[in-house]
Design an enzyme around this catalytic site. Structure first.
Site, short mmCIF file in Angstrom:
data_model
loop_
_atom_site.label_atom_id
_atom_site.label_comp_id
_atom_site.label_asym_id
_atom_site.label_seq_id
_atom_site.Cartn_x
_atom_site.Cartn_y
_atom_site.Cartn_z
N LYS A 45 48.02 -24.86 61.71
CA LYS A 45 46.96 -24.28 61.20
C LYS A 45 46.71 -23.28 61.67
O LYS A 45 46.37 -22.80 63.26
CB LYS A 45 45.76 -25.61 61.04
N ILE A 71 39.75 -22.94 52.19
CA ILE A 71 38.86 -23.01 53.47
C ILE A 71 38.60 -21.90 54.74
O ILE A 71 37.30 -22.20 55.28
CB ILE A 71 39.94 -23.81 54.37
N CYS A 130 46.37 -14.53 53.71
CA CYS A 130 45.22 -15.98 53.32
C CYS A 130 44.36 -15.27 52.30
O CYS A 130 44.27 -14.00 52.90
CB CYS A 130 44.75 -16.23 54.68
N LYS A 165 54.58 -14.26 57.62
CA LYS A 165 54.56 -14.74 56.19
C LYS A 165 53.53 -13.79 54.87
O LYS A 165 52.61 -13.42 55.21
CB LYS A 165 53.17 -15.96 56.56
N THR A 193 49.65 -18.83 49.08
CA THR A 193 49.09 -18.85 48.04
C THR A 193 49.13 -18.09 47.45
O THR A 193 48.91 -16.95 47.04
CB THR A 193 47.48 -20.46 47.86
N GLY A 244 55.43 -25.37 46.38
CA GLY A 244 55.53 -26.77 45.74
C GLY A 244 56.71 -27.27 46.23
O GLY A 244 57.19 -28.64 44.89
C1 LIG Z 1 44.39 -27.29 52.11
C2 LIG Z 1 45.43 -26.08 52.92
C3 LIG Z 1 45.08 -25.21 53.39
C4 LIG Z 1 46.06 -23.77 53.94
N1 LIG Z 1 45.78 -22.96 55.13
C5 LIG Z 1 47.15 -22.24 55.30
C6 LIG Z 1 46.64 -22.07 56.43
O1 LIG Z 1 45.77 -21.94 58.00
N2 LIG Z 1 48.11 -21.06 57.22
C7 LIG Z 1 48.79 -20.02 56.13
O2 LIG Z 1 49.36 -19.54 57.00
N3 LIG Z 1 48.41 -20.76 54.97
C8 LIG Z 1 47.95 -22.12 54.73
N4 LIG Z 1 47.94 -22.11 53.41
C9 LIG Z 1 49.69 -22.07 52.56
C10 LIG Z 1 50.80 -23.69 53.17
O3 LIG Z 1 50.92 -22.75 54.38
C11 LIG Z 1 51.36 -22.83 51.92
O4 LIG Z 1 51.79 -21.22 52.13
C12 LIG Z 1 51.04 -23.09 50.34
O5 LIG Z 1 50.24 -23.91 50.61
C13 LIG Z 1 52.55 -23.27 49.74
O6 LIG Z 1 53.35 -24.28 49.93
P1 LIG Z 1 53.01 -25.67 48.85
O7 LIG Z 1 53.07 -25.70 47.46
O8 LIG Z 1 54.11 -26.31 49.45
O9 LIG Z 1 51.64 -26.50 49.63
C14 LIG Z 1 47.10 -24.12 52.90
C15 LIG Z 1 47.42 -24.46 52.36
C16 LIG Z 1 46.97 -25.28 51.43
C17 LIG Z 1 47.14 -26.64 50.07
#
Ligand SMILES: Cc1cc2nc3c(=O)[nH]c(=O)nc-3n(C[C@H](O)[C@H](O)[C@H](O)COP(=O)(O)O)c2cc1C
Length: 289
Positions: A45, A71, A130, A165, A193, A244
């Site tokens: 995280k 968050i 972020c 990233k 995201t 996803g």
């Molecule tokens: C609850 C949650 C918390 C996240 N926290 C972070 C974070 O602290 N740092 C980060 O770089 N990405 C964070 N992300 C983004 C994810 O690492 C990822 O880039 C994004 O969710 C897309 O992938 P997914 O569709 O497989 O979830 C977070 C995503 C979610 C859902």
């Protein structure tokens, strides 16, 4: 054929499947739910220089085929991470990639310097994307010059494998990826995201305390695959794809788009053993090639 091991910068991974930052805590949360040793790498995280309390509740809500989160980078800061979380992570015997973020370049530099001294840290992922932290200037990953400056500054203070990233909330993601490569990143990971919002029609208010949040899960996958494809064919550094991924087939789709490795995020909340299944599925697919 049938080999899954890959290299990203100096890092050797036994398979290309990592857990995405913020969706796997600091790994201890998952120790009883899955075999941590099976993972290609663990991305922690995101941590910051000083502790952050995060955004007001509620911080997550479900959407059609996905979820929104805001968050706000809640964490206890880098010193706590090194003292309290890193010793556990170092015993897993899987490469540990520490995700870092900051409001200013100086914060990234201080974080990278501290982590560079830690043997248990194998790599650093720069979270410059972020969408849930307030900034008048927008995200670093939305500006090619700001991206270049942060990556270059961190590159100068660490020899650890560096992953940048990227944000999907841009018009031209390749321009930003190229800036990160020019500044010396070892790889780029995408996507973070997508900025989104959901409204409760009973109250007329946003379902998130922060009003807007980051959208993840299956609903973003086709856009993420397109972005990975656009970047991968145009840069000569490894691309780590995400957005996803819920199955081995989804992960393979990203690899066919040009990703050398993948990260799994939202799916960890639904099925904690999902990464083990994805690794097995990719292994089967590799054997058929
Ligand atoms: C609850 C949650 C918390 C996240 N926290 C972070 C974070 O602290 N740092 C980060 O770089 N990405 C964070 N992300 C983004 C994810 O690492 C990822 O880039 C994004 O969710 C897309 O992938 P997914 O569709 O497989 O979830 C977070 C995503 C979610 C859902």
């Amino acid at each position: 054929m049938g080999r899954l091991d890959i290299k990203i910068g100096k890092l050797k991974l036994k398979n290309p499947v990592m857990v995405a930052s913020g969706t796997f805590g600091y790994a201890k949360e998952f120790e009883k739910l899955m075999d941590l040793k099976s993972l290609g790498a663990i991305v922690t995280k995101t941590i910051t220089l000083k502790p952050r309390s995060g955004n007001p509740m509620p911080r997550i809500c479900e959407t059609s085929s996905g979820m929104l989160n805001a968050i706000g980078l809640q964490n206890d800061g880098v010193d706590d991470f090194i003292k309290e979380k890193l010793p556990y992570l170092s015993k897993i015997c899987v490469p540990i990639i520490v995700s870092i973020s900051g409001d200013k370049i100086e914060e990234f530099i201080k974080l990278a310097k501290k982590l560079d001294k830690e043997k248990a840290v194998d790599g650093i992922e720069l979270n410059i994307s972020c969408p849930n932290i307030e900034s008048k200037k927008g995200l670093i990953a939305q500006d090619k010059d700001a991206t270049y400056d942060v990556v270059k500054a961190v590159r100068e203070v660490t020899g650890k494998t560096l992953i940048t990233k990227l944000s999907p909330n841009v018009t031209n993601v390749l321009k930003i990826a190229r800036a990160a490569c020019k500044a010396g990143t070892d790889a780029v990971s995408l996507v973070n995201t997508f900025l989104g919002m959901a409204i409760d029609i009973e109250t007329g208010k946003s379902k998130l305390g922060n009003i807007t949040g980051g959208l993840s899960g299956p609903c973003i996958k086709p856009i993420a695959v397109r972005m990975v494809w656009e970047v991968a064919k145009n840069i000569d550094k490894p691309v780590i794809g995400m957005g996803g991924i819920m199955s081995a087939e989804d992960a393979i789709e990203f690899m066919l788009a040009g990703a050398k490795a993948v990260q799994v995020g939202t799916a960890n909340f639904i099925e904690p053993q999902i990464c083990e299944k994805i690794i097995k599925g990719i292994k089967r697919w590799e054997k058929t090639k």
